[in-house]
Write a protein that holds these residues in place. Structure first.
Motif, PDB file in Angstrom:
ATOM      1  N   TYR A 116      -5.171  -2.576  -8.555  1.00 28.45           N
ATOM      2  CA  TYR A 116      -4.611  -1.242  -8.719  1.00 28.45           C
ATOM      3  C   TYR A 116      -3.835  -1.099 -10.022  1.00 28.45           C
ATOM      4  CZ  TYR A 116      -6.026  -0.716  -3.893  1.00 28.45           C
ATOM      5  OH  TYR A 116      -6.772  -0.664  -2.748  1.00 28.45           O
ATOM      6  N   GLU A 137       0.813  -1.209   0.000  1.00 24.38           N
ATOM      7  CA  GLU A 137       0.000   0.000   0.000  1.00 24.38           C
ATOM      8  C   GLU A 137       0.850   1.264   0.000  1.00 24.38           C
ATOM      9  OE1 GLU A 137      -3.338   2.189   2.883  1.00 24.38           O
ATOM     10  OE2 GLU A 137      -2.778   0.084   3.183  1.00 24.38           O
ATOM     11  N   ILE A 154      -6.835   0.759  -0.425  1.00 18.40           N
ATOM     12  CA  ILE A 154      -6.632   2.198  -0.536  1.00 18.40           C
ATOM     13  C   ILE A 154      -8.003   2.796  -0.838  1.00 18.40           C
ATOM     14  CG2 ILE A 154      -5.335   4.037  -1.659  1.00 18.40           C
ATOM     15  CD1 ILE A 154      -3.305   1.965  -2.517  1.00 18.40           C
ATOM     16  N   GLU A 198      -6.707  -0.354 -12.565  1.00 17.05           N
ATOM     17  CA  GLU A 198      -7.260   0.988 -12.387  1.00 17.05           C
ATOM     18  C   GLU A 198      -6.276   2.060 -12.841  1.00 17.05           C
ATOM     19  OE1 GLU A 198      -8.682   1.615  -8.473  1.00 17.05           O
ATOM     20  OE2 GLU A 198     -10.104  -0.057  -8.510  1.00 17.05           O
ATOM     21  N   LEU A 199      -5.006   1.886 -12.542  1.00 13.24           N
ATOM     22  CA  LEU A 199      -4.016   2.848 -12.980  1.00 13.24           C
ATOM     23  C   LEU A 199      -3.864   2.821 -14.497  1.00 13.24           C
ATOM     24  CD1 LEU A 199      -1.776   4.902 -12.354  1.00 13.24           C
ATOM     25  CD2 LEU A 199      -0.205   2.979 -12.036  1.00 13.24           C
ATOM     26  N   VAL A 221       2.256   2.158  -3.553  1.00 10.96           N
ATOM     27  CA  VAL A 221       1.262   2.682  -4.492  1.00 10.96           C
ATOM     28  C   VAL A 221       0.893   4.119  -4.137  1.00 10.96           C
ATOM     29  CG1 VAL A 221      -1.026   2.319  -5.457  1.00 10.96           C
ATOM     30  CG2 VAL A 221       0.398   0.353  -4.903  1.00 10.96           C
ATOM     31  N   VAL A 222       0.717   4.399  -2.844  1.00  9.00           N
ATOM     32  CA  VAL A 222       0.384   5.756  -2.415  1.00  9.00           C
ATOM     33  C   VAL A 222       1.536   6.709  -2.716  1.00  9.00           C
ATOM     34  CG1 VAL A 222      -0.151   7.187  -0.405  1.00  9.00           C
ATOM     35  CG2 VAL A 222      -1.243   4.965  -0.668  1.00  9.00           C
ATOM     36  N   ASN A 245      -9.283   5.780  -1.056  1.00  7.94           N
ATOM     37  CA  ASN A 245      -9.410   6.973  -1.888  1.00  7.94           C
ATOM     38  C   ASN A 245      -8.467   6.898  -3.094  1.00  7.94           C
ATOM     39  OD1 ASN A 245     -10.478   9.473  -2.583  1.00  7.94           O
ATOM     40  ND2 ASN A 245      -8.945  10.600  -1.415  1.00  7.94           N
ATOM     41  N   PHE A 246      -8.325   5.708  -3.657  1.00 11.15           N
ATOM     42  CA  PHE A 246      -7.378   5.534  -4.760  1.00 11.15           C
ATOM     43  C   PHE A 246      -7.814   6.319  -6.007  1.00 11.15           C
ATOM     44  CE2 PHE A 246      -5.756   3.196  -8.470  1.00 11.15           C
ATOM     45  CZ  PHE A 246      -4.403   3.229  -8.192  1.00 11.15           C
ATOM     46  N   LYS A 247      -9.091   6.225  -6.375  1.00 10.23           N
ATOM     47  CA  LYS A 247      -9.558   6.938  -7.557  1.00 10.23           C
ATOM     48  C   LYS A 247      -9.549   8.443  -7.335  1.00 10.23           C
ATOM     49  CE  LYS A 247     -12.457   3.185  -9.300  1.00 10.23           C
ATOM     50  NZ  LYS A 247     -13.828   2.783  -9.732  1.00 10.23           N
ATOM     51  N   LEU A 280       1.519   7.698  -6.401  1.00 14.03           N
ATOM     52  CA  LEU A 280       0.521   8.717  -6.711  1.00 14.03           C
ATOM     53  C   LEU A 280       0.955  10.091  -6.204  1.00 14.03           C
ATOM     54  CD1 LEU A 280      -2.784   6.759  -6.005  1.00 14.03           C
ATOM     55  CD2 LEU A 280      -1.606   7.096  -8.171  1.00 14.03           C
TER      56      LEU A 280
END
Length: 448
Positions: free
Chosen positions: A390, A325, A360, A393-394, A328-329, A362-364, A332
């Motif tokens: 993820y 996690e 995550i 989505e990315l 990935v955060v 609030n990923f979008k 972004l």
């Protein structure tokens, strides 16, 4: 009985003298009658190889190499061969290459190096077949600007007085920390430093210089501590080994290009790169390989947003594990701090936690805050794609939201081709190429 008539000898043909034509390139020879000083004034403006090649044109030029005042390069593989460097008249030498054979002893090249030093040599390259000691005088040539050593050993008591040194390349060289410190102190104008698999630094390596602009460092297996303090860096390429325990990078405000590869490490690794990244406001190209993303994500764990904006960053290449996690955060957040990014490469590393499913919430929403996706991103490379949450989505967000996209490339195993085709069909391209990259399928699409 009548005698047979004797055969007559063929009449010799007389050669006719041709009159010289007045056309270009066919007139009388204007160079053969030139004096030596005029001939030297002309050939001194030519490269050495081209000037020496004039010897095969005419006998008039055979003595040219003996009076030529300078040499561009001289390669020696046998110490017993004659050295065309007479004491009088003085002859300038730019580069000296020493690559002895197996039978030649490197110690026999001492007189070659001393002779080259007397003739103002500025570049020396030594490549040996085994690690033996070089002459101590190699670091005391005052006219030296470029020194390249490969597979050799530097004596401990070498006198370092090469103040004009600009480039130093050490590849597979046995050298101690005292010589490195003395060289960096003496060479006040050193700009390029390369240290690749150098031994003799088992306790650690410390590089401290305010003039080095380009730095390449690949440590040997036994090196455990790496410390770099170079405030004037422009380009840095840093690798670590599994036994490396401590890495410290001092801030370099003027750095423009950074390549950081962190190998597999142990739990007691002390890695501090956040001060270096926080001060690199002028970065134009950033590459993070190996475990660099994981370590940086741990350093920025308590930070919701990066404290710096990389206005000049155009190329970003990262390798990360999408099952973590924090990584990935951090990706972004890093994309959010690059408003003018044009080229993005994402390499999906093998998941270390196969059963882990990061959450995550609030990923979008975080993807929506990345302004470079809609504003400046023009080229995307996604390597090692797998149908995970993820990653999909990315990938879909990069495809659908980019307004200036020109090219996208995806590397994937054959089992993921259905998912990749489904994603790419959302934005079809007129040009599509299929090939292989590192034994995996690779699709490349170009948009008008």
């Amino acid at each position: 009985m009548p005698r047979a008539p004797k055969a007559r000898a063929p009449a010799k043909r007389k050669r006719r003298r041709r009159r010289p034509r007045s056309g270009a390139g066919e007139g009388p020879d204007c160079f053969s009658n030139l004096p030596d000083d005029v001939l030297l004034a002309i050939t001194s403006r030519l490269p050495t190889r081209l000037a020496v090649s004039l010897c095969v044109l005419s006998r008039r030029y055979r003595h040219l190499p003996t009076i030529y005042p300078r040499l561009d390069s001289l390669a020696i593989s046998d110490a017993d061969s004659l050295i065309p460097l007479p004491a009088t008249p003085p002859r300038l030498l730019r580069r000296l290459d020493i690559a002895p054979t197996k039978r030649a002893r490197p110690s026999a090249f001492r007189r070659v190096i001393d002779s080259a030093a007397d003739h103002g040599v500025s570049e020396i390259a030594v490549r040996l077949r085994r690690r033996v000691c070089l002459p101590k005088s190699i670091f005391s040539i005052r006219s030296l600007t470029v020194l390249s050593l490969n597979t050799c050993s530097v004596p401990r008591l070498s006198a370092v007085t090469c103040s004009r040194l600009r480039t130093l390349k050490l590849h597979r060289v046995f050298i101690n920390q005292e010589i490195i410190t003395a060289t960096l102190s003496a060479a006040t104008g050193l700009e390029t430093l390369e240290m690749v698999f150098c031994t003799g630094l088992s306790g650690g390596c410390t590089v401290e210089s305010s003039t080095v602009r380009t730095f390449l460092f690949k440590p040997a297996l036994e090196q455990k501590d790496v410390r770099l303090r170079a405030t004037g860096l422009r380009t840095i390429t840093l690798y670590t080994r599994p036994r490396t325990q401590k890495v410290q990078l001092a801030p370099s405000p003027d750095v423009r290009k950074a390549y950081l590869h962190i190998a597999k490490f142990r739990d007691n690794l002390f890695f501090r790169m956040r001060p270096f990244l926080d001060a690199a406001a002028r970065l134009a190209c950033l590459t993070l390989r190996g475990f660099a993303m994981m370590l940086l994500a741990a350093e920025y764990e308590d930070t919701a947003k990066l404290p710096i904006t990389f206005q000049d960053l155009r190329t970003l290449s990262v390798s990360l594990d999408f099952s973590g996690e924090l990584e990935v955060v951090f990706l972004l957040n890093l994309l959010e701090s690059c408003p003018n990014l044009q080229h993005l490469t994402v390499s999906a590393a093998e998941n270390k936690k196969k059963d882990a499913c990061p959450s995550i919430p609030n990923f979008k929403g975080m993807l929506a805050n990345v302004s470079c996706i809609t504003g400046s991103l023009a080229q995307i490379n996604f390597l090692g794609f797998k149908s995970e949450q993820y990653q999909k989505e990315l990938f879909v967000a990069l495809l659908n939201r980019t307004n200036k996209l020109k090219k996208i490339g995806v590397q994937f195993p054959e089992s993921e081709e259905t998912v990749v085709r489904w994603a790419l069909n959302q934005r079809k391209a007129p040009i599509e190429r299929r090939s292989s990259l590192f034994n995996l399928c690779y699709l490349e699409l170009e948009y008008p």
